[in-house]
Design a protein around this motif. Structure first.
Motif, PDB file in Angstrom:
ATOM      1  N   THR A   3      23.807 -15.622  52.024  1.00 35.68           N
ATOM      2  CA  THR A   3      23.250 -16.778  52.707  1.00 35.68           C
ATOM      3  C   THR A   3      23.279 -16.479  54.204  1.00 35.68           C
ATOM      4  O   THR A   3      23.809 -15.467  54.635  1.00 35.68           O
ATOM      5  N   ALA A   4      22.753 -17.401  54.998  1.00 37.08           N
ATOM      6  CA  ALA A   4      22.752 -17.222  56.456  1.00 37.08           C
ATOM      7  C   ALA A   4      24.176 -17.168  56.995  1.00 37.08           C
ATOM      8  O   ALA A   4      24.432 -16.549  58.005  1.00 37.08           O
ATOM      9  N   GLU A   5      25.116 -17.847  56.311  1.00 37.02           N
ATOM     10  CA  GLU A   5      26.507 -17.881  56.748  1.00 37.02           C
ATOM     11  C   GLU A   5      27.328 -16.757  56.125  1.00 37.02           C
ATOM     12  O   GLU A   5      28.529 -16.694  56.326  1.00 37.02           O
ATOM     13  N   GLN A   6      26.690 -15.909  55.360  1.00 35.41           N
ATOM     14  CA  GLN A   6      27.402 -14.871  54.651  1.00 35.41           C
ATOM     15  C   GLN A   6      26.725 -13.532  54.891  1.00 35.41           C
ATOM     16  O   GLN A   6      25.503 -13.423  54.811  1.00 35.41           O
ATOM     17  N   LYS A   7      27.507 -12.537  55.213  1.00 33.41           N
ATOM     18  CA  LYS A   7      27.000 -11.188  55.395  1.00 33.41           C
ATOM     19  C   LYS A   7      28.012 -10.272  54.721  1.00 33.41           C
ATOM     20  O   LYS A   7      29.094 -10.045  55.245  1.00 33.41           O
ATOM     21  N   ILE A   8      27.667  -9.778  53.550  1.00 34.89           N
ATOM     22  CA  ILE A   8      28.575  -8.955  52.764  1.00 34.89           C
ATOM     23  C   ILE A   8      28.158  -7.486  52.885  1.00 34.89           C
ATOM     24  O   ILE A   8      27.043  -7.122  52.542  1.00 34.89           O
ATOM     25  N   ILE A   9      29.073  -6.671  53.407  1.00 34.07           N
ATOM     26  CA  ILE A   9      28.867  -5.225  53.475  1.00 34.07           C
ATOM     27  C   ILE A   9      30.106  -4.581  52.868  1.00 34.07           C
ATOM     28  O   ILE A   9      31.230  -4.929  53.226  1.00 34.07           O
ATOM     29  N   ASP A  13      33.331  -9.784  53.452  1.00 27.39           N
ATOM     30  CA  ASP A  13      32.667 -10.910  54.099  1.00 27.39           C
ATOM     31  C   ASP A  13      32.799 -10.710  55.604  1.00 27.39           C
ATOM     32  O   ASP A  13      33.804 -11.083  56.224  1.00 27.39           O
ATOM     33  N   VAL A  14      31.812 -10.093  56.204  1.00 27.72           N
ATOM     34  CA  VAL A  14      31.838  -9.720  57.620  1.00 27.72           C
ATOM     35  C   VAL A  14      31.940 -10.948  58.521  1.00 27.72           C
ATOM     36  O   VAL A  14      32.662 -10.931  59.527  1.00 27.72           O
ATOM     37  N   LYS A  16      33.425 -13.749  57.883  1.00 22.90           N
ATOM     38  CA  LYS A  16      34.816 -14.226  57.826  1.00 22.90           C
ATOM     39  C   LYS A  16      35.730 -13.330  58.668  1.00 22.90           C
ATOM     40  O   LYS A  16      36.590 -13.828  59.390  1.00 22.90           O
ATOM     41  N   VAL A  17      35.544 -12.012  58.590  1.00 24.20           N
ATOM     42  CA  VAL A  17      36.353 -11.093  59.400  1.00 24.20           C
ATOM     43  C   VAL A  17      36.077 -11.322  60.879  1.00 24.20           C
ATOM     44  O   VAL A  17      37.008 -11.395  61.692  1.00 24.20           O
ATOM     45  N   GLU A  18      34.811 -11.444  61.248  1.00 23.93           N
ATOM     46  CA  GLU A  18      34.466 -11.687  62.657  1.00 23.93           C
ATOM     47  C   GLU A  18      35.050 -13.007  63.146  1.00 23.93           C
ATOM     48  O   GLU A  18      35.498 -13.119  64.294  1.00 23.93           O
ATOM     49  N   SER A  19      35.072 -14.021  62.285  1.00 27.30           N
ATOM     50  CA  SER A  19      35.661 -15.311  62.633  1.00 27.30           C
ATOM     51  C   SER A  19      37.161 -15.163  62.885  1.00 27.30           C
ATOM     52  O   SER A  19      37.709 -15.748  63.827  1.00 27.30           O
ATOM     53  N   THR A  20      37.827 -14.362  62.055  1.00 28.53           N
ATOM     54  CA  THR A  20      39.256 -14.104  62.242  1.00 28.53           C
ATOM     55  C   THR A  20      39.498 -13.376  63.561  1.00 28.53           C
ATOM     56  O   THR A  20      40.407 -13.717  64.316  1.00 28.53           O
TER      57      THR A  20
END
Length: 185
Positions: A3-9, A13-14, A16-20
């Motif tokens: 989704t727009a709020e999700q970027k999985i590589i 969950d990129v 979520k990591v960037e948010s952390t």
């Protein structure tokens, strides 16, 4: 599906990591963690560890389940072989941390990894552990880590550099002060 709020590589969950990372930049004190393990001797070389709670992000946290680990020595070293021996657990910790470090750091840099596996081997001279000589280390004298990765060729050197960010690589390469206290029960 992303989704727009999700970027999985690489399964990470990129977003979520960037948010952390952003939260830690804003409040550095939330980056301080304390991981814990409780160990109980069973018999001979056999002992059992449990991992459940830890401190991080300024609060106590629990894993979704309690993890149980057994350690023992192989028969040739007078054990009962009920688990990997402690130095094999160290190799596992190093392999797992290097792998996680590579996958996470690659993901947040947009580096795609299709496959990743490693083989580790360490050299120990038991004369050090047995106290027969002070001429050899008690622990590993050398550890070799060999990764095989399926990714674009231009990523290999980047991944080598990223591996140095592993906390367990740091501990095993640079040493860490360990305070041991023994009290009567």
């Amino acid at each position: 599906m992303e989704t727009a709020e999700q970027k999985i590589i690489n399964g990470v969950d990129v977003v979520k990591v960037e948010s952390t990372v952003d939260a830690i930049k804003e409040k550095p004190d939330i980056a301080k963690f304390k991981f814990r393990l409780h160990n109980k001797w069973i018999k001979g070389g056999h002992n059992h560890s449990t991992v459940n709670n830890f401190y991080g992000a300024n609060q106590e946290n629990s894993h979704l389940q309690t993890f149980e680990l057994d350690a023992d020595e192989p028969l040739i070293l007078a054990g009962t072989d009920k688990g990997a021996n402690p130095v094999e657990h160290l190799l596992n910790a190093l392999a797992a941390c290097l792998t996680t470090t590579l996958v996470y750091h690659a993901a947040i840099r947009g580096i795609k990894i299709q496959e990743l596996e490693s083989d580790l081997e360490g050299d120990i001279d038991l004369r050090g552990f047995l106290g027969l000589t002070n001429e050899v280390r008690r622990g590993y004298q050398n550890i070799r880590v060999n990764f095989k990765v399926k990714t674009d060729a231009e990523n290999i050197e980047k991944l080598k550099a990223l591996s140095k960010l592993s906390p367990v690589f740091d501990v095993t390469s640079n040493g860490t002060k360990v305070d041991v206290q023994i009290v009567r029960k």
